[in-house]
Design a protein around this motif. Structure first.
Motif, PDB file in Angstrom:
ATOM      1  N   HIS A   1       0.856  -1.189   0.000  1.00  0.00           N
ATOM      2  CA  HIS A   1       0.000   0.000   0.000  1.00  0.00           C
ATOM      3  C   HIS A   1       0.894   1.242   0.000  1.00  0.00           C
ATOM      4  CE1 HIS A   1       0.888   0.830   4.246  1.00  0.00           C
ATOM      5  NE2 HIS A   1       0.576  -0.433   4.532  1.00  0.00           N
ATOM      6  N   ASP A   2       0.281   2.396  -0.268  1.00  0.00           N
ATOM      7  CA  ASP A   2       1.022   3.649  -0.274  1.00  0.00           C
ATOM      8  C   ASP A   2       1.470   4.017   1.134  1.00  0.00           C
ATOM      9  OD1 ASP A   2       0.853   4.109  -2.993  1.00  0.00           O
ATOM     10  OD2 ASP A   2      -1.039   5.213  -2.851  1.00  0.00           O
ATOM     11  N   VAL A   3       2.656   4.563   1.238  1.00  0.00           N
ATOM     12  CA  VAL A   3       3.157   5.046   2.527  1.00  0.00           C
ATOM     13  C   VAL A   3       3.668   6.465   2.350  1.00  0.00           C
ATOM     14  CG1 VAL A   3       3.765   2.755   3.379  1.00  0.00           C
ATOM     15  CG2 VAL A   3       5.473   4.093   2.139  1.00  0.00           C
ATOM     16  N   ALA A   4       3.684   7.224   3.433  1.00  0.00           N
ATOM     17  CA  ALA A   4       4.107   8.610   3.390  1.00  0.00           C
ATOM     18  C   ALA A   4       5.624   8.724   3.279  1.00  0.00           C
ATOM     19  CB  ALA A   4       3.614   9.339   4.636  1.00  0.00           C
ATOM     20  N   TYR A   5       6.055   9.882   2.811  1.00  0.00           N
ATOM     21  CA  TYR A   5       7.487  10.191   2.761  1.00  0.00           C
ATOM     22  C   TYR A   5       7.991  10.374   4.195  1.00  0.00           C
ATOM     23  CZ  TYR A   5      11.802  12.744   1.806  1.00  0.00           C
ATOM     24  OH  TYR A   5      13.121  13.163   1.756  1.00  0.00           O
ATOM     25  N   GLN A   6       9.013   9.636   4.575  1.00  0.00           N
ATOM     26  CA  GLN A   6       9.534   9.670   5.935  1.00  0.00           C
ATOM     27  C   GLN A   6      10.614  10.747   6.080  1.00  0.00           C
ATOM     28  OE1 GLN A   6       8.407   7.589   8.700  1.00  0.00           O
ATOM     29  NE2 GLN A   6       6.781   7.587   7.149  1.00  0.00           N
ATOM     30  N   VAL A   7      10.300  11.766   6.851  1.00  0.00           N
ATOM     31  CA  VAL A   7      11.292  12.791   7.171  1.00  0.00           C
ATOM     32  C   VAL A   7      12.189  12.300   8.296  1.00  0.00           C
ATOM     33  CG1 VAL A   7      11.622  15.154   8.018  1.00  0.00           C
ATOM     34  CG2 VAL A   7       9.767  14.640   6.407  1.00  0.00           C
ATOM     35  N   MET A   8      11.581  11.691   9.322  1.00  0.00           N
ATOM     36  CA  MET A   8      12.326  11.064  10.417  1.00  0.00           C
ATOM     37  C   MET A   8      11.677   9.726  10.720  1.00  0.00           C
ATOM     38  SD  MET A   8      13.250  12.471  14.251  1.00  0.00           S
ATOM     39  CE  MET A   8      11.801  11.781  15.077  1.00  0.00           C
ATOM     40  N   PRO A   9      12.286   8.619  10.293  1.00  0.00           N
ATOM     41  CA  PRO A   9      11.685   7.290  10.488  1.00  0.00           C
ATOM     42  C   PRO A   9      11.460   6.965  11.953  1.00  0.00           C
ATOM     43  CG  PRO A   9      13.504   7.193   8.919  1.00  0.00           C
ATOM     44  CD  PRO A   9      13.555   8.552   9.548  1.00  0.00           C
ATOM     45  N   LEU A  10      10.454   6.135  12.196  1.00  0.00           N
ATOM     46  CA  LEU A  10      10.079   5.737  13.546  1.00  0.00           C
ATOM     47  C   LEU A  10      11.054   4.676  14.059  1.00  0.00           C
ATOM     48  CD1 LEU A  10       8.087   5.808  15.933  1.00  0.00           C
ATOM     49  CD2 LEU A  10       6.711   4.099  14.736  1.00  0.00           C
ATOM     50  N   LYS A  11      12.115   5.126  14.718  1.00  0.00           N
ATOM     51  CA  LYS A  11      13.096   4.241  15.333  1.00  0.00           C
ATOM     52  C   LYS A  11      13.532   4.861  16.656  1.00  0.00           C
ATOM     53  CE  LYS A  11      14.984   2.425  10.977  1.00  0.00           C
ATOM     54  NZ  LYS A  11      16.193   2.255  10.144  1.00  0.00           N
ATOM     55  N   GLN A  12      13.708   4.030  17.653  1.00  0.00           N
ATOM     56  CA  GLN A  12      14.039   4.505  18.996  1.00  0.00           C
ATOM     57  C   GLN A  12      15.272   5.398  18.987  1.00  0.00           C
ATOM     58  OE1 GLN A  12      12.180   3.557  21.832  1.00  0.00           O
ATOM     59  NE2 GLN A  12      13.355   5.055  23.015  1.00  0.00           N
ATOM     60  N   GLU A  13      16.265   5.060  18.180  1.00  0.00           N
ATOM     61  CA  GLU A  13      17.500   5.838  18.176  1.00  0.00           C
ATOM     62  C   GLU A  13      17.335   7.213  17.539  1.00  0.00           C
ATOM     63  OE1 GLU A  13      17.839   2.747  14.774  1.00  0.00           O
ATOM     64  OE2 GLU A  13      17.031   2.890  16.821  1.00  0.00           O
ATOM     65  N   ASN A  14      16.205   7.445  16.858  1.00  0.00           N
ATOM     66  CA  ASN A  14      15.970   8.736  16.214  1.00  0.00           C
ATOM     67  C   ASN A  14      15.218   9.725  17.102  1.00  0.00           C
ATOM     68  OD1 ASN A  14      17.126   7.715  13.882  1.00  0.00           O
ATOM     69  ND2 ASN A  14      15.161   7.197  12.935  1.00  0.00           N
ATOM     70  N   PHE A  15      14.651   9.261  18.202  1.00  0.00           N
ATOM     71  CA  PHE A  15      13.764  10.098  18.998  1.00  0.00           C
ATOM     72  C   PHE A  15      14.454  11.400  19.424  1.00  0.00           C
ATOM     73  CE2 PHE A  15      10.766   6.546  20.731  1.00  0.00           C
ATOM     74  CZ  PHE A  15      10.397   6.259  19.419  1.00  0.00           C
ATOM     75  N   LEU A  16      13.695  12.517  19.333  1.00  0.00           N
ATOM     76  CA  LEU A  16      14.183  13.836  19.729  1.00  0.00           C
ATOM     77  C   LEU A  16      13.478  14.239  21.020  1.00  0.00           C
ATOM     78  CD1 LEU A  16      14.063  15.595  16.243  1.00  0.00           C
ATOM     79  CD2 LEU A  16      16.131  14.952  17.501  1.00  0.00           C
ATOM     80  N   THR A  17      14.256  14.597  22.050  1.00  0.00           N
ATOM     81  CA  THR A  17      13.685  14.862  23.372  1.00  0.00           C
ATOM     82  C   THR A  17      13.936  16.298  23.807  1.00  0.00           C
ATOM     83  OG1 THR A  17      14.024  12.543  24.011  1.00  0.00           O
ATOM     84  CG2 THR A  17      13.670  14.137  25.771  1.00  0.00           C
ATOM     85  N   LEU A  18      12.863  16.983  24.258  1.00  0.00           N
ATOM     86  CA  LEU A  18      12.951  18.337  24.771  1.00  0.00           C
ATOM     87  C   LEU A  18      12.153  18.424  26.072  1.00  0.00           C
ATOM     88  CD1 LEU A  18      11.834  18.642  21.459  1.00  0.00           C
ATOM     89  CD2 LEU A  18      13.197  20.692  21.812  1.00  0.00           C
TER      90      LEU A  18
END
Length: 397
Positions: free
Chosen positions: A234-251
């Motif tokens: 199926h169609d998927v969206a363009y990934q700007v930041m993939p869903l991976k634990q190591e990518n998480f941004l915390t503020l």
């Protein structure tokens, strides 16, 4: 140079005339659309609003000492033409009235920031009235906006004083911990985005003092650039930041509640089993409950059981629509009903300063009937007409 320093520089630039020249993925998108809620025992209507930079320069939309909310005040007037060639609202699912919210949002003395190989983000400011928490962000795509994206959607986790807060409306990974937000490209910019995330906290997570709140970005994507995934089929969206634990941004930031922003109304008007309750009004939302007689649900259940193969309108399907004292439609916000903590749910609407609120109940199956019709202009979907049932008016003073 971080984004805040960059903004201070470009605020002084005078752009040439040439310079001036949404949806979510399946799970998150369903959370942001209106939900028509009809519980089994008590008849409650969620008020429907969804009826049926070529010159290479960036110009900041607001002065550096003003919160990101000010840059979103014209969001509803902005339209964009996407890669598909279609033109539409830059973010049709965000109905927040930022003109009312911005003056009450607190900009942090120290802007919080986080970066990775995909995205750079700043937590610029926040609005919090004890129930509704809205974050204001600045952002940019690491390495540049090569795809010329206009709208980015994201999910994030939030915790308050170290405790993860579940989103009652979410049905996404993991365990209802995802909250949804969006970024829109700044006017005249190539790679400068302003974003927000609205969180109506569940009763157990609300606080009326100060707390440390942490936002953890999980995933950022854009539906402008869909592609077909042969593995998923199926169609998927363009990934700007993939869903991976190591990518998480915390503020993280300390946020103080301003409960004085909420005006408690708690008034009800009733007639013949129909009712309208206004709980409260704040700069961010008005909380409303509408109910209709149980007999309508009995008729609708019988219609479903017996079928309507002849195509005729057998049962009345009630729909509630709000109007101000000038008969102007009051739109609902695109969020799920709000738990009032006493077994009742309320619809969140765009706040109004009207002295009177009228609810008009109509039949969504019919454009008109022997009693006339109710005309409704929806900000996303245009004009509609429905068969009239009855109406109630509540004086807020």
């Amino acid at each position: 140079m971080n984004m805040r320093d960059y903004e201070k520089v470009v605020d002084r630039l005078q752009p040439s005339e040439a310079c001036k020249e949404k949806a979510l993925n399946t799970a998150s998108e369903s959370n942001r659309k209106n939900i028509r809620y009809r519980p089994a025992k008590r008849r409650i209507i969620a008020i429907s609003a969804a009826l049926a930079a070529a010159c290479g320069c960036t110009v900041a939309a607001a002065a550096a000492n003003r919160s990101s909310f000010y840059k979103l005040t014209n969001k509803h007037e902005r339209t964009v033409t996407y890669a598909s060639g279609n033109t539409g609202p830059i973010d049709k699912f965000d109905r927040n009235d930022y003109e009312q919210i911005a003056p009450h949002a607190v900009q942090f003395d120290e802007v919080k920031s986080a970066s990775n190989n995909y995205f750079n983000v700043e937590l610029d400011s926040a609005y919090f009235d004890g129930t509704e928490l809205i974050f204001g962000f600045n952002g940019e795509i690491a390495g540049g906006n090569a795809e010329n994206l206009k709208l980015l959607n994201f999910t994030a986790e939030i915790d308050i004083n170290g405790e993860l807060i579940k989103n009652p409306a979410a049905n996404t990974y993991p365990e209802n911990l995802s909250w949804a937000g969006s970024f829109v490209i700044d006017e005249g910019a190539e790679n400068s985005f302003t974003g927000s995330m609205t969180c109506v906290l569940p009763p157990e997570a609300r606080f009326d003092n100060e707390a440390e709140v942490t936002v953890k970005f999980q995933n950022i994507w854009a539906n402008e650039k869909l592609h077909y995934d042969y593995e998923l089929k199926h169609d998927v969206a363009y990934q700007v930041m993939p869903l991976k634990q190591e990518n998480f941004l915390t503020l993280s930031a300390n946020i103080t509640a301003d409960t004085s922003l909420v005006k408690q109304i708690n008034k009800t008007v009733e007639k013949d089993g129909f009712s309208l309750t206004i709980y409260s009004i704040s700069p961010a939302m008005m909380l409303v409950n509408t109910e209709y007689p149980e007999s309508y649900d009995i008729a609708m259940n019988e219609e479903i059981e017996n079928g309507t193969s002849d195509g005729k309108c057998h049962a009345v399907h009630p729909l509630a629509m709000l109007f101000d004292e000038n008969d102007k439609p009051i739109q609902s916000l695109t969020m799920d009903p709000v738990d009032m903590g006493d077994g009742k749910l309320a619809t969140a609407c765009i706040p109004t300063d009207s002295k009177k609120i009228t609810v008009k109940f109509c039949d969504k199956n019919c454009t008109s009937n022997e009693k006339g019709s109710v005309e409704w202009d929806d900000m996303m979907y245009g004009h509609y007409s429905f068969g009239y049932i009855t109406e109630l008016t509540l004086d807020l003073e």
